[in-house]
Design an enzyme around this catalytic site. Sequence first.
Site, PDB file in Angstrom:
ATOM      1  N   TYR A 145       0.861  -1.214   0.095  1.00  0.00           N
ATOM      2  CA  TYR A 145       0.074  -0.043   0.077  1.00  0.00           C
ATOM      3  C   TYR A 145       0.924   1.102  -0.071  1.00  0.00           C
ATOM      4  O   TYR A 145       1.821   1.259   0.870  1.00  0.00           O
ATOM      5  CB  TYR A 145      -0.900   0.064   1.126  1.00  0.00           C
ATOM      6  CG  TYR A 145      -1.731   1.249   1.391  1.00  0.00           C
ATOM      7  CD1 TYR A 145      -3.153   1.166   0.855  1.00  0.00           C
ATOM      8  CD2 TYR A 145      -1.076   2.510   2.149  1.00  0.00           C
ATOM      9  CE1 TYR A 145      -3.841   2.721   1.009  1.00  0.00           C
ATOM     10  CE2 TYR A 145      -1.802   3.636   2.171  1.00  0.00           C
ATOM     11  CZ  TYR A 145      -3.190   3.767   1.730  1.00  0.00           C
ATOM     12  OH  TYR A 145      -3.917   4.833   1.524  1.00  0.00           O
ATOM     13  N   GLU A 234      -3.334   7.500  -3.935  1.00  0.00           N
ATOM     14  CA  GLU A 234      -3.617   6.198  -3.160  1.00  0.00           C
ATOM     15  C   GLU A 234      -3.530   4.947  -4.065  1.00  0.00           C
ATOM     16  O   GLU A 234      -4.104   4.819  -5.173  1.00  0.00           O
ATOM     17  CB  GLU A 234      -4.836   6.125  -2.351  1.00  0.00           C
ATOM     18  CG  GLU A 234      -4.964   4.609  -1.499  1.00  0.00           C
ATOM     19  CD  GLU A 234      -6.407   4.611  -0.945  1.00  0.00           C
ATOM     20  OE1 GLU A 234      -6.216   4.221   0.464  1.00  0.00           O
ATOM     21  OE2 GLU A 234      -7.393   4.730  -1.453  1.00  0.00           O
TER      22      GLU A 234
END
Length: 424
Positions: A145, A234
């Site tokens: 991530y 993101e």
Amino acid sequence: MLRSLRQARSLARSAQTVSAGQKRNLSIHEYQSVKLLNDYGIATPKSIAAKSPEEAFDVAKNFGTDKLVIKAQVLAGGRGKGHFDNGFKGGVHVVDTPEQAQDIASKMIGSKLITKQTGEKGRICNAALAQVMLAERRDPSHEYYVAVLNDRATAGPVLVASAQGGMNIEEVAAKDPSAIITTPIDFQKGLDKQTALDLAKKLGFKTEQTQKEAADTFINLYKIFKDKDATQIEINPMAETQDGHVLCMDAKFGFDDNAEFRQGDVYALRDISQEDPVEVEAQKHNLNFIKLDGNIGCLVNGAGLAMATMDVLKLHGGDPANFLDVGGGATPETVKKAFELLLADKAVSSILLNVFGGIMRCDYIAEGVIKATKELQLRVPLIVRLKGNKEAEAKELIRQSGLKIYAFDGLDEAAAKAVELGRK
């Protein structure tokens, strides 16, 4: 940092966030995100958009591999677990043949995808330039991530990363805060190569090649963030593939609405079909409008006063139907347009107008109120509180109009009356 992660995720969503005037929620479709990443030298799976089932067939036929994924281009998270209003399940599917691609595209295009983020109304799979995207399937050996966002604690941009990608990062942060690595970034200089390499090693990228590719990706993500006035980027997941490369498998971008004047290329990507049509209409008239679920229409000048007005309504047991800030430069015409927006909501059973005249003149507001009441044949009770610049003149205009308008000096009394009349 958990708070910053939540802020970042909220920016990626199209949630009804009450922050008019500071609203920072422009999002772009996945196929557009892929192009932006590629323009900055960031690797992604090969992806091609399609506007029709027939085009999806042609794309799949000429892609160069039969291992593909087809994704509905809808601005919402949780597409894979969503369902369409025609009964078709899932906004993300594996396809192996051109015929499959065409069949699935025909079930997605023109229908509304309903996910946890969209609510029951769903969002139309009907993007102006592309309605589905086909991408090659790449097998990850590990998922990470990565996000770039502004952090209140450090008063600047940070890169947030975790070796536990491909899942809800908020849950990861809550269960194991040590799994989240936060790296402050110098706003002007950006992320230096050594810091980026150290982060790649700390995250566990296995080889020198993947460490270098990951580091370059980190550096270039911040370049996009700064160059394009992003509020959030993101990547979830960023994958280390089985063949030894680093790819951004999925991306979400948020951009600062205040930078629209210098980010024409970004704002040209805006897809208003994914937005509330009333909010789109409000923006055309420089009105900050956000639809809520209550029954009391609110018309206020200034975001702070609007928030306070909604709080007082809640205190008296009422529910605001909207957030509507007419700003400091409203004219009688914009006030009339504001009333049209309020009355478009059939759930509105009373309207509370609360204006403090500073830059804004109360008599202009009163003229707009009278004009709207007469021309729109207002049927719902109207409660008005006007204080400040040209207050006396405004009250006299309302008095002379002969219209049934409930005027109050105090916000408490006005809110209580709006709640009372809204229940009848």
